[in-house]
Scaffold this motif. Structure first.
Motif, PDB file in Angstrom:
ATOM      1  N   CYS A  22      -2.188  -3.983  -5.902  1.00 23.11           N
ATOM      2  CA  CYS A  22      -1.782  -3.102  -5.128  1.00 23.11           C
ATOM      3  C   CYS A  22      -0.403  -2.281  -5.747  1.00 23.11           C
ATOM      4  N   ILE A  72      -6.769   3.316  -6.139  1.00 21.29           N
ATOM      5  CA  ILE A  72      -5.916   3.946  -5.014  1.00 21.29           C
ATOM      6  C   ILE A  72      -5.718   5.316  -5.244  1.00 21.29           C
ATOM      7  N   THR A 103      -7.675  -3.055   3.705  1.00 19.24           N
ATOM      8  CA  THR A 103      -8.317  -3.835   2.689  1.00 19.24           C
ATOM      9  C   THR A 103      -8.242  -5.298   3.095  1.00 19.24           C
ATOM     10  N   PHE A 133       4.681   4.610  -0.720  1.00 18.55           N
ATOM     11  CA  PHE A 133       3.855   3.505  -0.343  1.00 18.55           C
ATOM     12  C   PHE A 133       4.752   2.560   0.688  1.00 18.55           C
ATOM     13  N   ILE A 186      -4.798   2.967   4.297  1.00 15.99           N
ATOM     14  CA  ILE A 186      -5.619   1.918   3.704  1.00 15.99           C
ATOM     15  C   ILE A 186      -5.812   0.672   3.851  1.00 15.99           C
ATOM     16  N   ILE A 212      -0.670   0.614   2.956  1.00 18.67           N
ATOM     17  CA  ILE A 212      -1.798  -0.278   2.697  1.00 18.67           C
ATOM     18  C   ILE A 212      -1.590  -1.475   3.571  1.00 18.67           C
ATOM     19  N   ILE A 225       3.667  -1.638   2.192  1.00 17.31           N
ATOM     20  CA  ILE A 225       2.468  -2.459   2.238  1.00 17.31           C
ATOM     21  C   ILE A 225       2.798  -3.274   3.550  1.00 17.31           C
TER      22      ILE A 225
END
Length: 89
Positions: A23, A79, A68, A38, A66, A5, A40
């Protein structure tokens, strides 16, 4: 499935903390079943940092990315819905 992400912040006064918290809340829920992992990545340099952040994230060869902006308000389970729908593509 490895998911990255990438969150771009527009300035120091935007909603980055709120976006990051949401998130994190959503990925904690998804990660509990161990189907997804995941990472970030924060781009704090706006449009100037997109290439640098992408270069760093892409080295780990995630299966989904992803992107954003930090001012996006995520709906509940956004998500999870994105990932479920993406599996059909």
């Amino acid at each position: 499935m490895k998911v990255a992400i990438i969150i771009t912040t527009k300035n120091e006064n935007d909603k980055a903390a709120t976006c990051l918290e949401e998130c994190q809340r959503q990925i904690d829920s998804l990660a509990s079943d161990e189907k997804y992992s995941f990472s970030i990545f924060m781009n704090t340099q706006g449009s100037m940092g997109i290439e640098s952040t992408w270069s760093h994230a892409s080295k780990e060869q995630f299966e989904f990315y992803i992107f954003t902006d930090s001012d996006l308000s995520l709906m509940e389970n956004a998500i999870a819905i994105f990932l479920e729908n993406s599996e059909f593509l």
